[in-house]
Motif scaffolding. Structure first.
Motif, PDB file in Angstrom:
ATOM      1  N   ALA A  53     -36.211 -56.860  31.302  1.00 49.17           N
ATOM      2  CA  ALA A  53     -34.841 -57.319  31.526  1.00 49.17           C
ATOM      3  C   ALA A  53     -34.140 -57.604  30.195  1.00 49.17           C
ATOM      4  N   GLN A  54     -34.855 -58.219  29.244  1.00 46.36           N
ATOM      5  CA  GLN A  54     -34.264 -58.492  27.933  1.00 46.36           C
ATOM      6  C   GLN A  54     -34.001 -57.193  27.182  1.00 46.36           C
ATOM      7  N   LEU A  55     -34.884 -56.220  27.305  1.00 44.57           N
ATOM      8  CA  LEU A  55     -34.665 -54.921  26.666  1.00 44.57           C
ATOM      9  C   LEU A  55     -33.404 -54.264  27.193  1.00 44.57           C
ATOM     10  N   LYS A  56     -33.180 -54.346  28.490  1.00 46.49           N
ATOM     11  CA  LYS A  56     -31.983 -53.758  29.088  1.00 46.49           C
ATOM     12  C   LYS A  56     -30.724 -54.390  28.503  1.00 46.49           C
ATOM     13  N   ILE A  57     -30.730 -55.704  28.341  1.00 49.99           N
ATOM     14  CA  ILE A  57     -29.582 -56.416  27.768  1.00 49.99           C
ATOM     15  C   ILE A  57     -29.377 -56.002  26.314  1.00 49.99           C
ATOM     16  N   ASP A  58     -30.457 -55.977  25.535  1.00 59.23           N
ATOM     17  CA  ASP A  58     -30.362 -55.611  24.119  1.00 59.23           C
ATOM     18  C   ASP A  58     -29.892 -54.176  23.942  1.00 59.23           C
ATOM     19  N   GLU A  59     -30.396 -53.266  24.769  1.00 57.89           N
ATOM     20  CA  GLU A  59     -29.970 -51.871  24.676  1.00 57.89           C
ATOM     21  C   GLU A  59     -28.487 -51.720  24.989  1.00 57.89           C
ATOM     22  N   GLU A  91     -26.153 -54.039  24.499  1.00 63.28           N
ATOM     23  CA  GLU A  91     -25.396 -54.615  23.380  1.00 63.28           C
ATOM     24  C   GLU A  91     -25.355 -53.686  22.175  1.00 63.28           C
ATOM     25  N   LEU A  92     -26.392 -52.882  21.991  1.00 56.71           N
ATOM     26  CA  LEU A  92     -26.470 -51.999  20.827  1.00 56.71           C
ATOM     27  C   LEU A  92     -26.106 -50.552  21.149  1.00 56.71           C
ATOM     28  N   SER A  93     -25.557 -50.301  22.333  1.00 54.85           N
ATOM     29  CA  SER A  93     -25.267 -48.926  22.748  1.00 54.85           C
ATOM     30  C   SER A  93     -24.137 -48.285  21.943  1.00 54.85           C
ATOM     31  N   HIS A  94     -23.367 -49.079  21.206  1.00 59.72           N
ATOM     32  CA  HIS A  94     -22.283 -48.510  20.394  1.00 59.72           C
ATOM     33  C   HIS A  94     -22.817 -47.750  19.183  1.00 59.72           C
ATOM     34  N   ILE A  95     -24.071 -47.956  18.838  1.00 58.03           N
ATOM     35  CA  ILE A  95     -24.675 -47.220  17.724  1.00 58.03           C
ATOM     36  C   ILE A  95     -25.218 -45.908  18.289  1.00 58.03           C
ATOM     37  N   VAL A  96     -24.640 -44.806  17.865  1.00 57.98           N
ATOM     38  CA  VAL A  96     -25.023 -43.492  18.365  1.00 57.98           C
ATOM     39  C   VAL A  96     -26.344 -43.094  17.720  1.00 57.98           C
ATOM     40  N   VAL A 122     -34.794 -50.678  19.815  1.00 60.05           N
ATOM     41  CA  VAL A 122     -33.846 -51.800  19.758  1.00 60.05           C
ATOM     42  C   VAL A 122     -33.882 -52.450  18.385  1.00 60.05           C
ATOM     43  N   ARG A 123     -35.065 -52.641  17.842  1.00 63.86           N
ATOM     44  CA  ARG A 123     -35.179 -53.253  16.506  1.00 63.86           C
ATOM     45  C   ARG A 123     -34.584 -52.356  15.425  1.00 63.86           C
ATOM     46  N   MET A 124     -34.757 -51.032  15.577  1.00 65.90           N
ATOM     47  CA  MET A 124     -34.164 -50.098  14.625  1.00 65.90           C
ATOM     48  C   MET A 124     -32.636 -50.176  14.692  1.00 65.90           C
ATOM     49  N   ARG A 125     -32.092 -50.182  15.903  1.00 64.43           N
ATOM     50  CA  ARG A 125     -30.635 -50.289  16.070  1.00 64.43           C
ATOM     51  C   ARG A 125     -30.114 -51.622  15.539  1.00 64.43           C
ATOM     52  N   SER A 126     -30.866 -52.682  15.728  1.00 61.74           N
ATOM     53  CA  SER A 126     -30.463 -53.993  15.215  1.00 61.74           C
ATOM     54  C   SER A 126     -30.391 -53.978  13.701  1.00 61.74           C
ATOM     55  N   GLN A 158     -27.274 -52.095  12.785  1.00 65.77           N
ATOM     56  CA  GLN A 158     -26.082 -52.914  13.032  1.00 65.77           C
ATOM     57  C   GLN A 158     -25.922 -53.987  11.960  1.00 65.77           C
ATOM     58  N   ALA A 159     -27.021 -54.599  11.554  1.00 65.26           N
ATOM     59  CA  ALA A 159     -26.965 -55.646  10.530  1.00 65.26           C
ATOM     60  C   ALA A 159     -26.449 -55.103   9.204  1.00 65.26           C
ATOM     61  N   LYS A 160     -26.689 -53.820   8.949  1.00 66.77           N
ATOM     62  CA  LYS A 160     -26.221 -53.203   7.707  1.00 66.77           C
ATOM     63  C   LYS A 160     -24.879 -52.511   7.887  1.00 66.77           C
TER      64      LYS A 160
END
Length: 162
Positions: A35-41, A43-48, A110-114, A117-119
């Protein structure tokens, strides 16, 4: 005969109770993680993200690609692994391993996308996954997702692969 049955129940009841409790809490934790993965994915879906290896995108001015990666080690609970071993004797589909690998790959992405996003990056190209066993039992796996992150001038409305 009745006495030996009672003695057997006394000896093995704690093991059975521990097995059921372990199964319950392991399944609950897995559901919470998914469930947390679904939320994180979401939130980060704007990163293609794309698996294209030799794609040359239109870069924003004064930008270069940078390697981003996400790494995770995930363990499956022991009780599910016992059931998987029993099922493997009969040649059954081992969904326990499938969900373990799925959770590991998704968490690594998710961690890669995070990190991207941080950069401040908007796209990741050349996505690759590496998955390996951490222990001999196969109950722990390490997943690494990596790719080249860039600032792109291209349309960000494209659907991402992940």
């Amino acid at each position: 005969m009745n006495n030996s049955l009672t003695q057997m129940l006394i000896n093995y009841a704690p093991l059975l109770v521990l097995f059921v409790v372990g199964w319950f809490f392991g399944s609950r934790h897995e559901r919470q993680h998914l469930a947390q993965l679904k939320i994180d994915e979401k939130e980060l879906s704007h990163i293609v993200v794309s698996t294209e290896r030799f794609y040359v995108p239109k870069l924003a001015a004064h930008t270069e690609g940078e390697l981003v990666l996400g790494s995770v080690v995930i363990a499956q609970d022991y009780f599910k692994m016992v059931i998987a071993r029993v099922l493997s004797i009969f040649g059954k589909n081992l969904t326990t391993y499938e969900t373990l690998l799925d959770r590991a790959r998704r968490e690594a992405a998710v961690r890669m996308r995070s990190q991207a996003q941080a950069k401040g990056y908007s796209h990741i190209y050349g996505l690759r996954f590496e998955v390996s066993n951490v222990n001999q039992l196969g109950s722990m796996v390490e997943a690494i997702a990596y790719g080249t992150a860039i600032h792109s001038c291209e349309n960000s409305n494209k659907a991402s692969i992940l």
